[in-house]
Design a protein around this motif. Structure first.
Motif, short mmCIF file in Angstrom:
data_model
loop_
_atom_site.label_atom_id
_atom_site.label_comp_id
_atom_site.label_asym_id
_atom_site.label_seq_id
_atom_site.Cartn_x
_atom_site.Cartn_y
_atom_site.Cartn_z
N TRP A 266 0.80 -1.22 0.00
CA TRP A 266 0.00 0.00 0.00
C TRP A 266 0.83 1.27 0.00
O TRP A 266 0.33 2.33 -0.35
N ASN A 267 2.10 1.20 0.40
CA ASN A 267 2.82 2.45 0.66
C ASN A 267 3.24 3.17 -0.63
O ASN A 267 3.20 4.40 -0.71
N TYR A 268 3.64 2.41 -1.65
CA TYR A 268 3.89 2.96 -2.99
C TYR A 268 3.19 2.03 -3.98
O TYR A 268 3.83 1.27 -4.71
N PRO A 269 1.88 2.06 -4.00
CA PRO A 269 1.14 1.02 -4.71
C PRO A 269 1.35 1.02 -6.21
O PRO A 269 1.30 -0.05 -6.84
N ILE A 270 1.58 2.18 -6.81
CA ILE A 270 1.78 2.22 -8.26
C ILE A 270 3.19 1.72 -8.61
O ILE A 270 3.36 0.80 -9.41
N LEU A 271 4.19 2.31 -8.00
CA LEU A 271 5.57 1.93 -8.30
C LEU A 271 5.81 0.45 -8.04
O LEU A 271 6.45 -0.23 -8.85
N LEU A 272 5.31 -0.06 -6.92
CA LEU A 272 5.64 -1.42 -6.53
C LEU A 272 4.73 -2.46 -7.16
O LEU A 272 4.93 -3.66 -6.97
#
Length: 472
Positions: free
Chosen positions: A122-128
């Motif tokens: 959830w913390n960097y949902p797009i990048l990760l």
């Protein structure tokens, strides 16, 4: 390439459809892979505003600028790198055979694995979600992404955008709670990559073991920052504060604690407070500072702080703003004199609390780091070559940045991954391509060769050849 997947997702059927599609095209040409990468890049850049709005709504407050810097720019850069180099990555790699296997030749051919499972946090949902997907697509695979239920608006938007960009038999996104995540990780993928906590990583690995599914685990842990004896002190504090306050510390490679020369604790606090004021003026109304993702996470930060204070630690607020549970706004604090027994000192913090640990000698600092599980990142601030070499050679971590925080993840030529409790395997750039490929070794024997000289019956000629082979 419109996705016609129905709302209720049958995970087994989805995996089967991708497997069948892979069987029909097991080795897609570079032109096909490049087209998919370009479609992914265009989707991200065209829908930036919508993604920013969804993230802001999920977090309560998260700046579009932070999304662009810490997620979309990194994703675009990695796609651009794959487009520049991917065709070369696909080429067979010549390998040595050794003198005694000549005239045979050897090579390694990168082969797509099939279907890659990606579990995004959830913390960097797009990048990760996108980062592993780039490597999977460049390597010629299909992929299914499980998004986090803690950022539901972002997850649903990303599902819709992927649905409009790819056929579901090539890339699909599933959403849902922890039970969906558990079922997802139990699927017989050809490779599974999970980004999240160490505790959940153990469960993911246990689920994958049932099918002997290869796994890449990107976990976390307590990443130390060492302010060395020859550091440019103010620059070190500035960099540590920047790395800790990005996304309010909700970053797997954020500095988790700082080792400082004894006696420099108050100087660190003073400089950190001045730096926060410069980065986030009018803190209470500043829109650049991210709020915590959920009430549960906010309560956990408060519990960590309160427990440490009750055990004798001192909390040094870096702003004049108090925590606001209604907004989930938790300002940054430096913590001194925290006992080793409190949770703050042995759990990954994943928020804006920053303990200081004083040390007397570099030996003491290294012993402290090495007595704990190996971290995902280590940050060293020092300008003396001998000190830098000692820290690099005498500690083990997933990655290192010297006189910097976080930015090693943005270096396209470096693999990203943990070690031990902070993870296993790595990706990014060529390493991502290799992680999602079978690097197949191949020996090619020509028609005329010397193989018959080593076959039975083992007579004088054989033993003479063996003596020569061992001698050389």
């Amino acid at each position: 390439m419109k996705n016609d997947l129905p709302g209720a997702i049958d995970l087994d059927a989805l995996l089967l459809s991708q497997r069948e599609a892979h069987a029909r095209e097991p080795y897609p040409p570079w032109e096909t892979r490049a087209a998919h990468l370009k479609a992914l890049r265009a989707m991200l850049l065209d829908r930036t505003d919508e993604l920013a709005d969804a993230l802001n709504a999920d977090f309560g407050q998260r700046a579009k600028a932070e999304l662009m810097l810490s997620e979309l720019w990194l994703a675009k850069s990695e796609i651009d790198s794959a487009l520049r180099h991917g065709k070369h990555w696909m080429k067979p790699q010549r390998r040595a055979t050794g003198i005694w296997l000549r005239p045979a030749t050897a090579k390694v051919i990168p082969q797509p694995l099939g279907v890659i499972g990606i579990v995004a946090p959830w913390n960097y949902p797009i990048l990760l979600a996108v980062g592993p997907l780039i490597g999977a697509l460049a390597a010629g695979n299909r992929a299914i992404v499980k998004m986090s239920e803690l950022t539901p608006r972002t997850a649903e938007l990303f599902r819709q955008l992927i649905e409009c960009t790819f056929a579901c038999e090539h890339v699909a996104v599933v959403t849902g709670d922890a039970s969906v995540g558990a079922a997802f990780c139990a699927l017989p993928f050809d490779h599974l990559i999970f980004t999240g906590s160490t505790a959940v990583g153990r469960e993911v690995m246990r689920a994958a073991a049932a099918h002997l599914t290869p796994v890449t685990l990107e976990l976390g842990g307590k990443s130390p920052a060492i302010v060395g004896p020859h550091a440019r002190f103010d620059a070190a504090v500035d960099s540590i504060v920047a790395g800790k306050t990005l996304n309010a510390g909700q970053t797997c490679i954020a500095p988790d604690y700082v080792l400082v020369p004894r006696g420099m604790e108050q100087a660190f606090v003073d400089r950190a407070r001045a730096r926060v004021a410069r980065l986030y003026p009018d803190f209470a109304r500043n829109r650049d500072y991210t709020t915590l993702v959920s009430a549960r996470h906010f309560d956990r930060m408060r519990t960590l702080a309160d427990e440490a204070a009750a055990a004798g630690a001192t909390l040094h607020p870096l702003t004049d703003t108090a925590p606001d549970d209604a907004r989930r706004l938790f300002p940054p604090y430096v913590v001194t004199n925290a006992p080793e027994t409190c949770a703050l000192m042995h759990e990954e913090i994943f928020g804006p609390l920053l303990p200081l640990v004083p040390y007397d000698t570099l030996d003491d600092a290294l012993r402290y780091v090495n007595a704990r599980p190996r971290p995902l990142a280590l940050y060293l601030f020092d300008d003396e070559r001998a000190t830098i070499d000692r820290v690099l050679h005498e500690t083990v971590s997933g990655g290192v940045a010297v006189n910097e925080t976080l930015l090693h993840i943005a270096c396209e030529g470096l693999p990203f991954g943990g070690v031990g409790a902070s993870g296993m395997g790595a990706y990014h750039g060529y390493d991502g391509f290799a992680a999602f490929s079978k690097m197949k070794p191949i020996l090619m024997q020509p028609r005329i060769n010397a193989r018959a000289l080593l076959l039975p019956p083992y007579g004088r000629r054989f033993h003479a050849i063996m003596r020569l082979m061992f001698k050389l």
